[in-house]
Write a protein that holds these residues in place. Structure first.
Motif: not given
Length: 269
Positions: A67-74, A99-102
């Protein structure tokens, strides 16, 4: 699936890995049969609670990195397990509130608790789907229908779930089908039990589990786990004991202790 159907599927006389894992982490969402098998397992392999804690700490650090370094938002977290502290959505949304989580699991008790407890930020989305690891197409279809845009980079989380697939080739195929549907820039975060640090004791305890539970678990050598990462760019420090993956600078000796749980994070080029 409705809650009434879930209740009909719920069998409290059979142990389930998610509930036993919850017990080892000090949770309360488990039944007497789960505690009995968990205690039998601990008699053979007392370090299982250390493995569980090390795995949970790795999950937190890897999700924070994504989330912080790689910029992943889902995120697509398959094999959710029972909600405890610092679940995927809590860690991800602490770093990125949008962020969106499944979450994906197929245990009815997990389903009930997930619906009640896995709620996230107002800016983000937290969803739960009832699906099986061995049906990647169904997972991907449901996740994209409800919450995720799979044309955008996604973090695939496979924590202590691939060991439940007896055949290594099948497990590798599942990973490839899931990652194959995700675009460049997506990540895989994965960890599973190994048998190279205290193998004989862990193997004996796994034998107890497999004799009592309907869903077997299989320890693997690190070089076998490395097959899940083929074709991906493995982030430093590579596939290592979970305690050794980017530990906190103030980690204690106990937190840094190596146990039979190896993890890695890797990027799809």
């Amino acid at each position: 699936m409705g809650d009434s159907e879930s209740a009909e599927k719920l069998d409290t006389s059979i142990p389930h890995s998610a509930r036993v894992w919850n017990y080892w982490l000090g949770g309360k969402d488990n039944f007497e049969i789960d505690r009995q098998v968990g205690d039998q397992f601990s008699d053979f392999y007392p370090d299982i609670t250390v493995v569980a804690q090390s795995s949970r700490a790795f999950l937190k650090r890897s999700i924070t990195f994504l989330a912080k370094e790689a910029g992943i938002r889902q995120f697509l977290d398959v094999g959710t397990g029972m909600p405890t502290a610092e679940n995927t959505h809590q860690v991800a949304q602490a770093a990125a509130p949008d962020a969106r989580i499944v979450y994906v699991d197929n245990d009815p008790l997990v389903l009930v608790h997930a619906r009640a407890l896995l709620t996230g930020t107002a800016e983000g989305v937290t969803e739960y789907i009832d699906a099986d690891l061995k049906d990647p197409a169904a997972i991907l279809e449901a996740a994209s229908r409800t919450t995720l845009d799979l044309s955008k980079p996604t973090g695939l989380i496979l924590m202590n779930i691939l060991g439940h697939v007896p055949d290594l080739d099948e497990a590798v195929s599942i990973v490839r089908r899931l990652m194959g549907a995700l675009p460049s820039g997506s990540y895989l975060a994965t960890a599973d039990g190994t048998n190279v640090i205290d193998g004989p004791a862990f193997e004996e305890a796994i034998g107890v589990w497999n004799a009592n539970a309907p869903l077997s678990y299989h320890l693997r050598r690190p070089e076998e786990l490395a097959r899940f990462l083929e074709g991906l760019e493995i982030a430093e420090p590579g596939l290592v004991p979970c305690s050794q993956w980017r530990p906190s600078p103030d980690a204690t000796a106990a937190e840094l202790r190596e146990v039979d749980e190896f993890g890695a994070v890797a990027r799809k080029p």
